[in-house]
Design a protein around this motif. Structure first.
Motif, mmCIF file in Angstrom:
data_model
loop_
_atom_site.group_PDB
_atom_site.id
_atom_site.type_symbol
_atom_site.label_atom_id
_atom_site.label_comp_id
_atom_site.label_asym_id
_atom_site.label_seq_id
_atom_site.Cartn_x
_atom_site.Cartn_y
_atom_site.Cartn_z
ATOM 1 N N MET A 88 0.846 -1.189 0.000
ATOM 2 C CA MET A 88 0.000 0.000 0.000
ATOM 3 C C MET A 88 0.884 1.243 0.000
ATOM 4 N N ASN A 89 0.575 2.170 -0.875
ATOM 5 C CA ASN A 89 1.368 3.394 -0.967
ATOM 6 C C ASN A 89 1.119 4.310 0.215
ATOM 7 N N LYS A 90 2.189 4.938 0.644
ATOM 8 C CA LYS A 90 2.069 5.922 1.718
ATOM 9 C C LYS A 90 1.484 7.207 1.145
ATOM 10 N N THR A 91 0.698 7.896 1.961
ATOM 11 C CA THR A 91 0.099 9.164 1.537
ATOM 12 C C THR A 91 0.479 10.260 2.539
ATOM 13 N N PRO A 92 0.509 11.503 2.080
ATOM 14 C CA PRO A 92 0.880 12.592 2.975
ATOM 15 C C PRO A 92 -0.263 12.965 3.922
ATOM 16 N N ALA A 93 0.086 13.718 4.949
ATOM 17 C CA ALA A 93 -0.895 14.205 5.918
ATOM 18 C C ALA A 93 -0.490 15.605 6.361
ATOM 19 N N ILE A 94 -1.410 16.248 7.044
ATOM 20 C CA ILE A 94 -1.107 17.513 7.700
ATOM 21 C C ILE A 94 -1.174 17.252 9.193
ATOM 22 N N PHE A 95 -0.046 17.473 9.861
ATOM 23 C CA PHE A 95 0.034 17.333 11.309
ATOM 24 C C PHE A 95 -0.307 18.671 11.939
ATOM 25 N N LEU A 148 5.965 10.929 5.420
ATOM 26 C CA LEU A 148 6.362 12.116 6.185
ATOM 27 C C LEU A 148 7.028 13.169 5.306
ATOM 28 N N THR A 149 7.770 12.750 4.286
ATOM 29 C CA THR A 149 8.497 13.717 3.459
ATOM 30 C C THR A 149 7.558 14.596 2.634
ATOM 31 N N GLN A 150 6.332 14.132 2.398
ATOM 32 C CA GLN A 150 5.358 14.901 1.622
ATOM 33 C C GLN A 150 4.292 15.554 2.516
ATOM 34 N N SER A 151 4.492 15.466 3.812
ATOM 35 C CA SER A 151 3.519 15.976 4.771
ATOM 36 C C SER A 151 3.854 17.393 5.216
ATOM 37 N N TRP A 152 2.945 17.992 5.961
ATOM 38 C CA TRP A 152 3.077 19.337 6.512
ATOM 39 C C TRP A 152 2.902 19.271 8.029
ATOM 40 N N MET A 153 3.501 20.236 8.723
ATOM 41 C CA MET A 153 3.267 20.428 10.153
ATOM 42 C C MET A 153 2.838 21.862 10.359
ATOM 43 N N ILE A 154 1.798 22.059 11.163
ATOM 44 C CA ILE A 154 1.358 23.396 11.545
ATOM 45 C C ILE A 154 1.405 23.464 13.067
ATOM 46 N N GLY A 155 2.289 24.319 13.569
ATOM 47 C CA GLY A 155 2.460 24.448 15.014
ATOM 48 C C GLY A 155 2.661 25.887 15.423
ATOM 49 N N GLU A 189 10.480 21.512 15.329
ATOM 50 C CA GLU A 189 11.683 20.689 15.478
ATOM 51 C C GLU A 189 11.331 19.204 15.439
ATOM 52 N N ALA A 190 10.229 18.832 16.081
ATOM 53 C CA ALA A 190 9.791 17.433 16.046
ATOM 54 C C ALA A 190 9.480 17.010 14.610
ATOM 55 N N ALA A 191 8.795 17.897 13.881
ATOM 56 C CA ALA A 191 8.471 17.593 12.484
ATOM 57 C C ALA A 191 9.745 17.441 11.660
ATOM 58 N N LYS A 192 10.676 18.361 11.846
ATOM 59 C CA LYS A 192 11.947 18.281 11.118
ATOM 60 C C LYS A 192 12.671 16.982 11.462
ATOM 61 N N ASN A 193 12.695 16.635 12.744
ATOM 62 C CA ASN A 193 13.359 15.402 13.186
ATOM 63 C C ASN A 193 12.713 14.153 12.599
ATOM 64 N N ALA A 194 11.431 14.259 12.234
ATOM 65 C CA ALA A 194 10.713 13.125 11.631
ATOM 66 C C ALA A 194 10.809 13.121 10.112
ATOM 67 N N GLY A 195 11.382 14.172 9.528
ATOM 68 C CA GLY A 195 11.515 14.236 8.073
ATOM 69 C C GLY A 195 10.415 15.011 7.368
ATOM 70 N N VAL A 196 9.598 15.756 8.131
ATOM 71 C CA VAL A 196 8.551 16.589 7.538
ATOM 72 C C VAL A 196 9.211 17.878 7.068
ATOM 73 N N GLN A 214 7.816 20.498 5.098
ATOM 74 C CA GLN A 214 7.004 21.717 5.069
ATOM 75 C C GLN A 214 6.478 22.000 6.476
ATOM 76 N N ARG A 215 6.962 23.103 7.077
ATOM 77 C CA ARG A 215 6.621 23.405 8.467
ATOM 78 C C ARG A 215 6.126 24.846 8.573
ATOM 79 N N ILE A 216 4.889 24.986 9.052
ATOM 80 C CA ILE A 216 4.276 26.311 9.199
ATOM 81 C C ILE A 216 4.215 26.678 10.671
#
Length: 186
Positions: free
Chosen positions: A1-8, A127-134, A141-148, A150-152
């Protein structure tokens, strides 16, 4: 199954007003425009995942059961408005405060990437195609450490810090502005 992006999404300061250890539905107030922003992101096909530190549990300010009750209320409130969350991940720990199992230096407390990695594994997220909004540096930093990549950083929660600004791909006013940016790039 292909991985899909998400918005955290961080919770306090992004979805709801950060009222310092929000523990009850009476204290929980959605930030103006946050529900509509999540509705917009869902219409675009995005998967939404909440990742939140909840050190109030470790500090004894509210119980894990109280947090879970509030989380269920929030989840149903959003579902009633057409926003189904893919997952809600939380860290009840703190390395300096707390009793028993809650007093620990864990791998899930942001800025560590544990919640992102768990969500990625359980929900098949790219994770590489996902976004984090914090609203603070530890979120990004957590998102970056996970490979996300795009960080807003939003201004609707904690005051901005130099560390947060350096970790951010974008700095915007709130979740509504973030949803508009993501919509333009989708």
């Amino acid at each position: 199954m292909n991985k899909t992006p998400a918005i955290f999404l961080d919770r306090d300061g992004v979805i709801n007003e950060d009222g310092n250890y929000v523990a009850t539905a009476d204290d929980f107030h959605f930030i103006k425009g946050s529900i509509e922003a999540m509705q917009q992101l869902k219409k675009l096909g995005w998967r939404l995942v909440v990742v939140t530190n909840q050190s109030g549990i470790a500090r004894g300010l509210y119980s894990e059961d109280q947090f879970l009750h509030l989380t269920e209320w929030m989840d149903w409130s959003l579902a009633d408005r057409g926003v189904d969350l893919e997952g809600i991940y939380y860290c009840p720990h703190h390395p300096d405060y707390g009793q028993g199992e809650y007093h620990q230096d864990c791998d899930c407390r942001k800025p560590k990437p544990g919640m992102f990695l768990q969500a990625s594994e359980e929900l098949n997220i790219d994770l590489t195609q996902s976004w984090m909004i914090g609203d603070k540096a530890s979120d990004l930093e957590a998102a970056k450490n996970a490979g996300v990549e795009q960080r807003i950083l939003v201004r609707s929660g904690k005051p901005l810090t130099q560390d947060g600004e350096q970790l951010a791909t974008y700095i915007l006013d709130d979740l509504a502005a973030a949803a508009q940016l993501i919509a333009k790039q989708s």
